[in-house]
Design a protein around this motif. Structure first.
Motif, PDB file in Angstrom:
ATOM      1  N   ARG A 458       1.945   2.837 -35.881  1.00  0.00           N
ATOM      2  CA  ARG A 458       0.886   2.075 -36.538  1.00  0.00           C
ATOM      3  C   ARG A 458       1.496   1.300 -37.699  1.00  0.00           C
ATOM      4  N   PRO A 459       1.346  -0.012 -37.731  1.00  0.00           N
ATOM      5  CA  PRO A 459       1.930  -0.812 -38.799  1.00  0.00           C
ATOM      6  C   PRO A 459       1.490  -0.320 -40.176  1.00  0.00           C
ATOM      7  N   GLY A 460       2.463  -0.105 -41.055  1.00  0.00           N
ATOM      8  CA  GLY A 460       2.170   0.328 -42.406  1.00  0.00           C
ATOM      9  C   GLY A 460       1.973   1.821 -42.552  1.00  0.00           C
ATOM     10  N   LYS A 461       1.836   2.556 -41.437  1.00  0.00           N
ATOM     11  CA  LYS A 461       1.607   3.993 -41.509  1.00  0.00           C
ATOM     12  C   LYS A 461       2.729   4.782 -40.843  1.00  0.00           C
ATOM     13  N   ASP A 462       3.317   4.208 -39.792  1.00  0.00           N
ATOM     14  CA  ASP A 462       4.398   4.872 -39.064  1.00  0.00           C
ATOM     15  C   ASP A 462       5.610   3.943 -39.035  1.00  0.00           C
ATOM     16  N   PRO A 463       6.784   4.490 -38.772  1.00  0.00           N
ATOM     17  CA  PRO A 463       7.947   3.636 -38.546  1.00  0.00           C
ATOM     18  C   PRO A 463       7.689   2.694 -37.367  1.00  0.00           C
ATOM     19  N   ASP A 464       8.433   1.585 -37.300  1.00  0.00           N
ATOM     20  CA  ASP A 464       8.266   0.641 -36.210  1.00  0.00           C
ATOM     21  C   ASP A 464       8.629   1.321 -34.884  1.00  0.00           C
ATOM     22  N   PRO A 465       8.224   0.744 -33.748  1.00  0.00           N
ATOM     23  CA  PRO A 465       8.407   1.422 -32.455  1.00  0.00           C
ATOM     24  C   PRO A 465       9.846   1.831 -32.147  1.00  0.00           C
ATOM     25  N   LEU A 466      10.809   0.943 -32.383  1.00  0.00           N
ATOM     26  CA  LEU A 466      12.193   1.290 -32.056  1.00  0.00           C
ATOM     27  C   LEU A 466      12.696   2.427 -32.945  1.00  0.00           C
ATOM     28  N   THR A 467      12.283   2.428 -34.209  1.00  0.00           N
ATOM     29  CA  THR A 467      12.669   3.520 -35.103  1.00  0.00           C
ATOM     30  C   THR A 467      12.027   4.826 -34.652  1.00  0.00           C
TER      31      THR A 467
END
Length: 598
Positions: A458-467
């Motif tokens: 989730r943008p701003g709440k979780d790391p980006d997808p690849l991370t």
């Protein structure tokens, strides 16, 4: 008769009790023991009440006395209903004892006494059926088991009819859902005389278009009048038309279809009283004319919401799903039932017979593209859906135009679900969601159905997808080797040389339901989330690192180091320079177009 061989003492006891009863009362005129067509022991008894003889049979089922004996009219073809406490004309009497309160000590003689009390009370002078205590409470489904003609009253139709003024006539657009010998009618529009039709939007489009299911369109009318009492005896079309005309609609006549072989004369009639109670009838000209009264389904309904109130906002969310195989098809339909009304469905694969073991779809869709078939499935589940289908293979050998169209469509979604378990597809979706700040949810069911992996970003709440993916792999590196290739092969769309991953429909369904819950939680932006962690390993059986069924292990993935924030600030600083350069290019083109040709 099998119980009598196992419990001969009970058989003799039953016979003695009935003999004693017949010697004590005057209302039993005859009795005769026998065996019915199913080899069940029965007793034919004539019960006389006020000089009226009720020919009944007391039937002992094979598992008596553990299952209840019952009393019903002896003639299997009788159409007369003796009591309001009876399961339809000719049906079993609802007595003081039945399946819900049966005890093995109850005897046939006790049931005969109960039957006499019921019939005598209802036959008594001045008594009404309502004065007889009864346990006879049936569900709508039980009541309609013998009715093959039904009209479904939706919320919007009910509201329209209730607001209709008295002495009104309106024509209807009807749809007949034909299920073998069963005819189920829906109303999708009401046409007022000289006005715009009122379209009832709570009937799904998959029904009103006669596609994807066969639901031929017909016409009907609703007649509302204070002259209608609801007690009219209507058993034929001629009688019905006479009632309609005597209620104030003298000028009404059926459409003239004579000589038009393409027109099937099939009509639905609704008669509505001033208190808004209705009766419905169906007439079809085929087979020398069929006329039936329709049972009403949904006229009286609960006002309670069947989905949580917070789901109301889901109708404005657009969900993209890539991969409409076993997992994706189930997730799509479940989201529609949960309140989602806008979808982008992407899959290039066809539904084949071998997909039947796990897919949400069925043989009615074999040979179709899965995405198109899921769109059809959604169209007959909920009304008011907006589904965009793209038959594109993300990351496959597609034209650049097709590929970019699919990716652009996903970029407009509020949330994207990757149900392919394909690493190439994931990379493309990860890039889109990171760039456009969209939520990405992905999952993979492990070979053998031992469990699955569920991840979100989730943008701003979780790391980006690849991370997130890198963090999951780092976690797995600390465990014993996985017995499968994680995200290296496809699950829903197998490659030419890749063996299919084996899992049962139950395991796929369990995993898909959790994917749906995961996606709903993210789309609703719950705070706090029902899922504290953004990645989970779910076990369905004792295998690999799972110690037991339903063993769930959360995976915590840290956010990128602060250095990435510095990089973001640097990119923001150069953004203004890029915008200025683009402005110059646009101005240069504008000047060139405005300059007169030499």
């Amino acid at each position: 008769m099998f119980w009598s061989l196992e419990l001969p003492d009970r058989l003799l006891h039953e016979r003695a009790e009935i003999e004693t009863l017949a010697g004590e009362v005057t209302w039993i005129r005859s009795k005769r023991w026998g065996v019915d067509d199913e080899l069940r022991i029965k007793v034919d008894v004539d019960i006389v009440i006020n000089d009226v003889t009720f020919e009944v049979e007391l039937v002992y089922p094979h598992l008596f006395p553990d299952t209840p004996a019952f009393i019903r009219p002896r003639s299997p073809t009788t159409t007369v209903r003796w009591s309001t406490h009876q399961y339809g004309p000719g049906g079993t009497l609802c007595l003081e004892w039945g399946p819900d309160n049966w005890q093995s000590a109850i005897t046939g003689a006790m049931l005969l006494r109960s039957a006499h009390r019921l019939l005598a009370a209802e036959a008594a002078a001045g008594a009404t059926p309502a004065s007889v205590p009864s346990r006879h409470h049936t569900t709508l489904g039980q009541a309609l088991r013998g009715n093959n003609c039904r009209l479904v009253v939706t919320d919007q139709l009910r509201e329209y009819l209730n607001q209709l003024p008295s002495e009104s006539l309106r024509s209807l657009v009807t749809h007949n859902l034909i299920h073998g010998v069963m005819d189920v009618f829906l109303v999708s529009a009401v046409n007022s005389l000289g006005g715009e039709p009122v379209v009832l939007t709570d009937v799904p489009s998959g029904v009103t278009t006669s596609f994807p299911i066969f639901a031929p369109k017909g016409i009907g009318w609703v007649f509302k009048s204070t002259r209608l009492t609801g007690s009219e005896e209507i058993g034929s079309l001629d009688t019905l038309l006479a009632v309609i005309r005597s209620a104030g609609f003298e000028g009404f006549s059926l459409p003239n279809t004579e000589g038009d072989s393409a027109t099937r004369a099939e009509y639905v009639f609704l008669l509505q009283r001033s208190d808004n109670q209705i009766r419905a009838y169906w007439y079809c000209s085929s087979n020398d004319g069929m006329f039936r009264e329709c049972a009403l389904v949904g006229w009286s309904t609960s006002e309670e919401l069947r989905i949580p109130p917070e789901h109301v906002g889901l109708s404005e969310k657009q969900i993209g799903i890539v991969g409409l195989g076993s997992v994706g098809s189930k997730v799509a339909v479940s989201l529609a039932r949960s309140g989602v009304r806008k979808f982008v469905l992407i899959d290039d694969d066809l539904l084949l017979p071998e997909n039947m073991c796990r897919n949400e779809l069925n043989w009615a869709s074999v040979g179709l593209h899965k995405a198109e078939a899921v769109k059809e499935a959604i169209s007959v589940v909920v009304p008011g859906v907006d589904v965009k289908v793209l038959l594109t293979r993300i990351g496959g050998q597609e034209s650049a135009r097709y590929a970019s169209t699919a990716l652009d469509a996903l970029a407009t979604c509020d949330l994207v679900i990757d149900a392919t378990a394909n690493s190439t597809v994931f990379v493309h979706l990860a890039a889109i969601c990171k760039r456009r700040k969209r939520i990405l949810v992905w999952g993979e069911l492990f070979a053998g159905g031992i469990g699955g992996l569920l991840v979100r970003s989730r943008p701003g709440k979780d790391p980006d997808p690849l991370t997130m993916r890198a963090g999951v792999h780092a976690y797995l590196d600390t465990k014993e080797p996985v017995p499968f290739a994680l995200a290296a092969t496809t699950y829903d769309v197998e490659g030419e040389d890749t063996p299919p991953l084996i899992a049962s429909d139950a395991e796929v369904s369990q995993f898909a339901s959790t994917v749906t819950r995961f996606a709903l939680d993210a789309a609703l932006e719950r705070n706090p989330s029902d899922f504290p962690d953004s990645a989970y390993l779910m076990g369905f059986k004792r295998a690999w690192i799972f110690t037991a069924p339903f063993d769930t292990q959360p995976i915590s993935v840290a956010h990128p180091p602060a250095g990435e924030a510095d990089l973001a600030e640097e990119q923001a600083a150069t953004q203004q320079e890029a915008i200025e350069f683009l402005r110059q290019l646009v101005a240069q083109r504008t000047d060139a177009q405005a300059r007169p040709a030499e």
